[in-house]
Every structure is written in C-alpha cells, then in structure tokens.
Design a protein around this motif. Structure first.
Motif, PDB file in Angstrom:
ATOM      1  N   ARG A 103      -6.452   5.781  13.230  1.00 27.31           N
ATOM      2  CA  ARG A 103      -5.136   5.316  12.648  1.00 27.31           C
ATOM      3  C   ARG A 103      -5.481   4.726  11.113  1.00 27.31           C
ATOM      4  N   GLU A 128      -3.268   8.603  -0.523  1.00 24.02           N
ATOM      5  CA  GLU A 128      -2.164   9.445  -0.964  1.00 24.02           C
ATOM      6  C   GLU A 128      -1.416   9.776   0.411  1.00 24.02           C
ATOM      7  N   ALA A 129      -0.278  10.215   0.256  1.00 28.52           N
ATOM      8  CA  ALA A 129       0.659  10.549   1.334  1.00 28.52           C
ATOM      9  C   ALA A 129      -0.234  11.294   2.519  1.00 28.52           C
ATOM     10  N   ASP A 130      -0.870  12.202   2.249  1.00 30.49           N
ATOM     11  CA  ASP A 130      -1.454  12.930   3.574  1.00 30.49           C
ATOM     12  C   ASP A 130      -3.028  12.858   3.621  1.00 30.49           C
ATOM     13  N   ARG A 131      -3.544  11.923   2.902  1.00 27.79           N
ATOM     14  CA  ARG A 131      -5.049  11.576   2.729  1.00 27.79           C
ATOM     15  C   ARG A 131      -5.587  10.383   2.229  1.00 27.79           C
ATOM     16  N   THR A 191      -8.133  13.001   6.289  1.00 24.75           N
ATOM     17  CA  THR A 191      -6.856  13.699   6.396  1.00 24.75           C
ATOM     18  C   THR A 191      -5.854  13.092   7.334  1.00 24.75           C
ATOM     19  N   LEU A 192      -4.452  13.050   7.019  1.00 26.38           N
ATOM     20  CA  LEU A 192      -3.686  11.998   7.956  1.00 26.38           C
ATOM     21  C   LEU A 192      -2.403  13.034   8.383  1.00 26.38           C
ATOM     22  N   ASP A 193      -2.044  12.701   9.463  1.00 23.81           N
ATOM     23  CA  ASP A 193      -0.736  13.177   9.882  1.00 23.81           C
ATOM     24  C   ASP A 193       0.179  12.022  10.125  1.00 23.81           C
ATOM     25  N   GLY A 194       0.942  11.583   9.140  1.00 16.28           N
ATOM     26  CA  GLY A 194       1.527  10.451   9.378  1.00 16.28           C
ATOM     27  C   GLY A 194       0.513   9.233   8.961  1.00 16.28           C
ATOM     28  N   ASP A 195       0.290   8.386  10.192  1.00 17.09           N
ATOM     29  CA  ASP A 195      -0.560   7.236  10.303  1.00 17.09           C
ATOM     30  C   ASP A 195      -1.831   7.582  11.001  1.00 17.09           C
ATOM     31  N   ARG A 196      -1.731   8.885  11.433  1.00 14.02           N
ATOM     32  CA  ARG A 196      -2.918   9.355  12.405  1.00 14.02           C
ATOM     33  C   ARG A 196      -3.940  10.168  11.707  1.00 14.02           C
ATOM     34  N   VAL A 218      -6.347  12.962  11.003  1.00 11.70           N
ATOM     35  CA  VAL A 218      -6.617  14.265  11.759  1.00 11.70           C
ATOM     36  C   VAL A 218      -8.019  14.641  11.686  1.00 11.70           C
TER      37      VAL A 218
END
Length: 310
Positions: free
Chosen positions: A68, A157-160, A119-124, A126
């Motif tokens: 997370r 950043e937003a997704d990473r 790499t993120l999916d929300g706060d997770r 990936v």
C-alpha cells in the motif's frame, strides 16, 4: 534502502517473510528519510525518520497491512523518540520484500544505483520494477531528471511512485578504541553508513562484499586479528583500506600478510590518515576520513586555491 539490504536479502533468500516500508514524501526537509523492514519474528531492520514512525509502522504490519501507499502522521510518542515534531505528515510505501524484482536486494548491497517504480491502483501497489542507469530514460523525462541528481529521492504521481536510489559510502570499522569511536562520530554528518565489528571473524563476510565507495579501517594490537581483517578487506573491492597504529606495527602487519601470500598490500594505508598535525582522537578521525575521501575520489589533496576549476 541500502542500509537494510543485507538483512532483507537474507530473508528473501531464506524464503522468510519480510515487509519493507520507505518514505517517499514528508514535511521534513532533506530528502530521503530511511527505510524499515519487519521480519516474520517481529524483528526490525533500519528505521524511519529517526524512529518517529517505527511503532506506527509495526502496528500496521502486525494488522496485515502491506502492498500500500500510506499517508501517516507523526504522533506524540513518535515525536518523543525522535527530533521530528508531532503532526508531521509522511507518505510511505509498504510492500513485501519478496515482491521486489529478482536480484534487487543483492544489487543494493553491491552499491548499484537504481530507480524503483511502483505502479499504483489507487493506494494499492500493483507492481514493482527496477530500472538501471541505462534504463531510466524509459520512465520519462521527469523521472530521469530526478535520477540524474545522484541522490535518493522520490517522485509521487497519480498512478505510480518512482524512487531513485543512490548508494552512500559504507564505513566498516574493525576493532575498538577512542580513535575508531571518533571516526564513527565524525562520519555521521557525512551520511555514511557505519558498520562496526569487534573482530575479523564478524567482519570478513561484509568486507568481502564492499565496493569502490566503501571504506575499511582496522584498529587492533593483535597481529593475527588485524591481519585477518586486512586480508578480508583486500579480497574485496573497498575503495580505501586503512590501518591504525605505529609504522613499526604496520610493518609487522605487512610481514604477516606477505608470509601468507596475501596480494595487494600496496592498497593498505598505514598508518592511516593525512599529515595534518592531528593529536587528539577527533583530529585523527578528520585526518583519516580526509585521506579516505582523497583516495576514493582520486583527487590531489592540494589547496582549492591551487586547483583550476572543473
């Protein structure tokens, strides 16, 4: 994360679970703020913000949180054990050590700079992927610029999250005494990672794995103990190998090493240090660290007023 790489790497090789947390953003100035690993038995390796977040992080891991991006705040207890004010906001990544790319931890111990992209999916989280010096351009201009600074730092950043990891010198001190104590204290403001060993037996496995950024300093009146530590250091690739003691003691160590076929004796700086007129342990420590920096950098040691600008 370099300072926790040995312990975490050992867990990964043994198939033992470990979870790793590192700071990627904080209100505390000064860049990187450490990394902390939690082992399956409840052990801890490293620290975050001087211990300000360690207990909080331990509670999260014990509760099953991992993989997370976390937003935390230093609580009053964390402020008490550190110099970080309560209420300081911190953003961290927390991931299982086994999810890092293959060879990642061994690469850190070898002193290689690397860019780690989460790499993120929300706060997770990936995925985690490592990029070497010749691959960083693939992460984009901003990430490449971050890496080019040559210091550990992160870009959120937003997704990473991209974390540029640059090694710091490791200072391996073998033996004891007031001069080694002074060297350890003097190295702290430099940001070097200090590794302290009472004797050659404990030090040898680490000395063998040191690289060009790293420094070894041996202080022992026991000829065999000092010789064994120096032999181990010469078998590795440390950028500076120094030995404390009188010229007569140093000659005896060289004879001991030569009689056992140890090569590379010219790499040993003994007695260690520059001729600065040092007398007290703190002064001797400055002379030693100055010589180590001189040798590792390949510079002349001349006054700056006599050196042409680069």
């Amino acid at each position: 994360m370099y300072e926790i790489s040995v312990g975490v790497g050992a867990c990964v090789r043994a198939g033992t679970r470990a979870d790793v947390m590192w700071v990627v953003e904080s209100d505390v100035p000064g860049g990187a703020a450490g990394a902390l690993a939690f082992t399956a038995g409840g052990g801890r390796i490293g620290g975050l913000l001087g211990g300000a977040l360690d207990d909080q992080a331990a509670g999260l891991v014990a509760g099953g949180t991992t993989g997370r991006l976390l937003d935390l705040e230093v609580d009053p207890l964390g402020a008490l054990v550190s110099d970080v004010p309560a209420g300081t906001r911190v953003r961290c990544l927390l991931a299982p050590a086994a999810d890092f790319p293959e060879g990642f931890w061994d690469g850190l111990w070898a002193g290689r700079p690397v860019c780690l992209a989460a790499t993120l999916d929300g706060d997770r989280i990936v995925s985690l992927r490592a990029y070497g010096e010749d691959e960083v351009a693939a992460l984009g201009e901003e990430a490449a610029r971050l890496f080019s600074r040559g210091a550990t730092a992160s870009l959120v950043e937003a997704d990473r999250v991209v974390t540029a990891l640059w090694p710091v010198p490791r200072l391996a001190l073998v033996g004891g005494g007031p001069v080694l104590d002074a060297v350890e204290r003097a190295a702290q403001p430099l940001g070097w990672q200090v590794l302290r060993f009472p004797g050659a037996g404990e030090a040898a496995p680490v000395l063998l794995g040191l690289g060009g950024l790293d420094v070894v300093l041996v202080a022992s009146h026991d000829l065999g103990a000092a010789g064994s530590a120096l032999a181990a250091a010469l078998s590795g690739n440390a950028g500076y190998v120094g030995a404390l003691g009188s010229p007569r003691m140093h000659d005896a160590r060289l004879d001991w090493l030569a009689s056992r076929g140890v090569a590379g004796l010219e790499r040993i700086h003994g007695p260690a240090g520059l001729d600065l007129g040092a007398r007290r342990p703190a002064e001797v420590a400055v002379a030693i660290l100055a010589e180590a920096m001189l040798v590792r950098s390949g510079r002349t040691g001349r006054p700056l007023r006599d050196v042409a600008p680069d």
